[in-house]
Design a protein around this motif. Sequence first.
Motif, short mmCIF file in Angstrom:
data_model
loop_
_atom_site.label_atom_id
_atom_site.label_comp_id
_atom_site.label_asym_id
_atom_site.label_seq_id
_atom_site.Cartn_x
_atom_site.Cartn_y
_atom_site.Cartn_z
N ASP A 1 -0.27 63.28 -8.93
CA ASP A 1 0.31 61.96 -9.14
C ASP A 1 1.35 61.99 -10.26
OD1 ASP A 1 0.42 59.21 -8.45
OD2 ASP A 1 -0.83 58.73 -10.18
N GLU A 2 1.01 62.66 -11.36
CA GLU A 2 1.95 62.77 -12.49
C GLU A 2 3.19 63.57 -12.10
OE1 GLU A 2 -0.53 64.48 -15.48
OE2 GLU A 2 -1.45 62.55 -16.02
N MET A 3 2.99 64.63 -11.32
CA MET A 3 4.12 65.44 -10.89
C MET A 3 5.07 64.62 -10.01
SD MET A 3 4.17 68.96 -8.67
CE MET A 3 3.81 68.11 -7.15
N LEU A 4 4.51 63.82 -9.11
CA LEU A 4 5.34 62.97 -8.26
C LEU A 4 6.09 61.93 -9.08
CD1 LEU A 4 2.97 62.54 -5.18
CD2 LEU A 4 5.10 63.85 -5.27
N ASP A 5 5.44 61.39 -10.12
CA ASP A 5 6.11 60.46 -11.02
C ASP A 5 7.31 61.12 -11.71
OD1 ASP A 5 4.51 58.29 -10.48
OD2 ASP A 5 3.20 58.59 -12.23
N MET A 6 7.11 62.34 -12.18
CA MET A 6 8.17 63.06 -12.88
C MET A 6 9.33 63.38 -11.95
SD MET A 6 6.32 65.52 -15.71
CE MET A 6 5.77 66.69 -14.50
N ARG B 1 1.66 59.86 0.45
CA ARG B 1 2.72 58.99 0.97
C ARG B 1 3.94 58.99 0.04
NH1 ARG B 1 -0.95 53.73 1.94
NH2 ARG B 1 -2.38 54.64 3.44
N ARG B 2 3.72 59.28 -1.22
CA ARG B 2 4.81 59.29 -2.20
C ARG B 2 5.52 60.64 -2.26
NH1 ARG B 2 1.91 58.42 -7.24
NH2 ARG B 2 3.92 58.92 -8.12
N SER B 3 4.98 61.64 -1.63
CA SER B 3 5.59 62.97 -1.68
C SER B 3 6.80 63.03 -0.74
CB SER B 3 4.57 64.03 -1.31
OG SER B 3 4.18 63.88 0.02
N PRO B 4 7.68 64.01 -0.96
CA PRO B 4 8.82 64.17 -0.06
C PRO B 4 8.34 64.36 1.39
CG PRO B 4 9.05 65.56 -1.98
CD PRO B 4 7.68 64.97 -2.05
N VAL B 5 9.10 63.83 2.32
CA VAL B 5 8.70 63.83 3.73
C VAL B 5 8.35 65.23 4.23
CG1 VAL B 5 9.48 63.29 6.07
CG2 VAL B 5 10.09 61.78 4.18
N ASP B 6 9.15 66.21 3.85
CA ASP B 6 8.92 67.57 4.35
C ASP B 6 7.67 68.22 3.75
OD1 ASP B 6 10.30 67.50 1.93
OD2 ASP B 6 11.18 69.48 2.23
N ALA B 7 7.09 67.65 2.69
CA ALA B 7 5.90 68.22 2.06
C ALA B 7 4.62 67.48 2.45
CB ALA B 7 6.06 68.20 0.55
N ARG B 8 4.73 66.34 3.08
CA ARG B 8 3.55 65.51 3.36
C ARG B 8 2.54 66.20 4.26
NH1 ARG B 8 6.59 59.84 4.33
NH2 ARG B 8 7.29 59.66 2.18
N VAL B 9 3.01 66.78 5.34
CA VAL B 9 2.09 67.40 6.29
C VAL B 9 1.33 68.54 5.60
CG1 VAL B 9 1.92 68.71 8.43
CG2 VAL B 9 3.43 66.74 8.29
N GLN C 1 -7.84 58.25 -1.65
CA GLN C 1 -6.86 58.20 -2.73
C GLN C 1 -5.86 59.35 -2.60
OE1 GLN C 1 -9.51 58.34 -6.10
NE2 GLN C 1 -9.23 56.16 -6.53
N ALA C 2 -6.36 60.53 -2.28
CA ALA C 2 -5.49 61.69 -2.14
C ALA C 2 -4.49 61.48 -1.00
CB ALA C 2 -6.32 62.95 -1.91
N LEU C 3 -4.97 60.95 0.11
CA LEU C 3 -4.06 60.70 1.24
C LEU C 3 -3.02 59.64 0.88
CD1 LEU C 3 -6.45 60.84 4.32
CD2 LEU C 3 -4.90 62.60 3.48
N ARG C 4 -3.41 58.65 0.10
CA ARG C 4 -2.44 57.63 -0.33
C ARG C 4 -1.35 58.23 -1.21
NH1 ARG C 4 -7.02 54.45 -1.75
NH2 ARG C 4 -7.68 53.36 0.12
N VAL C 5 -1.74 59.14 -2.09
CA VAL C 5 -0.76 59.77 -2.98
C VAL C 5 0.24 60.58 -2.17
CG1 VAL C 5 -0.48 61.52 -4.78
CG2 VAL C 5 -2.20 59.73 -5.05
N GLY D 1 10.35 61.50 -9.65
CA GLY D 1 11.03 60.27 -9.27
C GLY D 1 10.54 59.66 -7.98
N HIS D 2 9.27 59.86 -7.68
CA HIS D 2 8.67 59.27 -6.48
C HIS D 2 7.67 58.21 -6.95
CE1 HIS D 2 10.40 62.35 -3.95
NE2 HIS D 2 10.00 63.25 -4.82
N PRO D 3 8.16 57.01 -7.27
CA PRO D 3 7.27 55.97 -7.80
C PRO D 3 6.29 55.47 -6.74
CG PRO D 3 9.40 55.04 -7.34
CD PRO D 3 9.51 56.53 -7.08
N GLU D 4 5.30 54.73 -7.22
CA GLU D 4 4.27 54.19 -6.31
C GLU D 4 4.83 53.23 -5.31
OE1 GLU D 4 0.75 52.83 -8.28
OE2 GLU D 4 0.99 54.35 -9.80
#
Length: 83
Positions: free
Chosen positions: A73-78, A28-36, A22-26, A80-83
Amino acid sequence: MALAFDLQDFLIRARVLKLYRQALRVTRRSPVDARVELRTTIRQEMENSRDCNDRQKIRYLLSEGRERLKRLDEMLDMQGHPE
């Protein structure tokens, strides 16, 4: 040599793996530069507790992990990174 797992160990292990996926799936919604960095942090948090055999502590860590994942997950929603 294989370790013997009882049913409780099996169920806890399944919950840990579910949280990790689940954490790895979340991420995917983060900004590209923060994913790694996020994935590295998640992996490191899991590795830090890998050798823990205390069921009560594992349950606590699972609960803490779910809360942290919910906040991410809530922070990413706020942001503007929807599912």
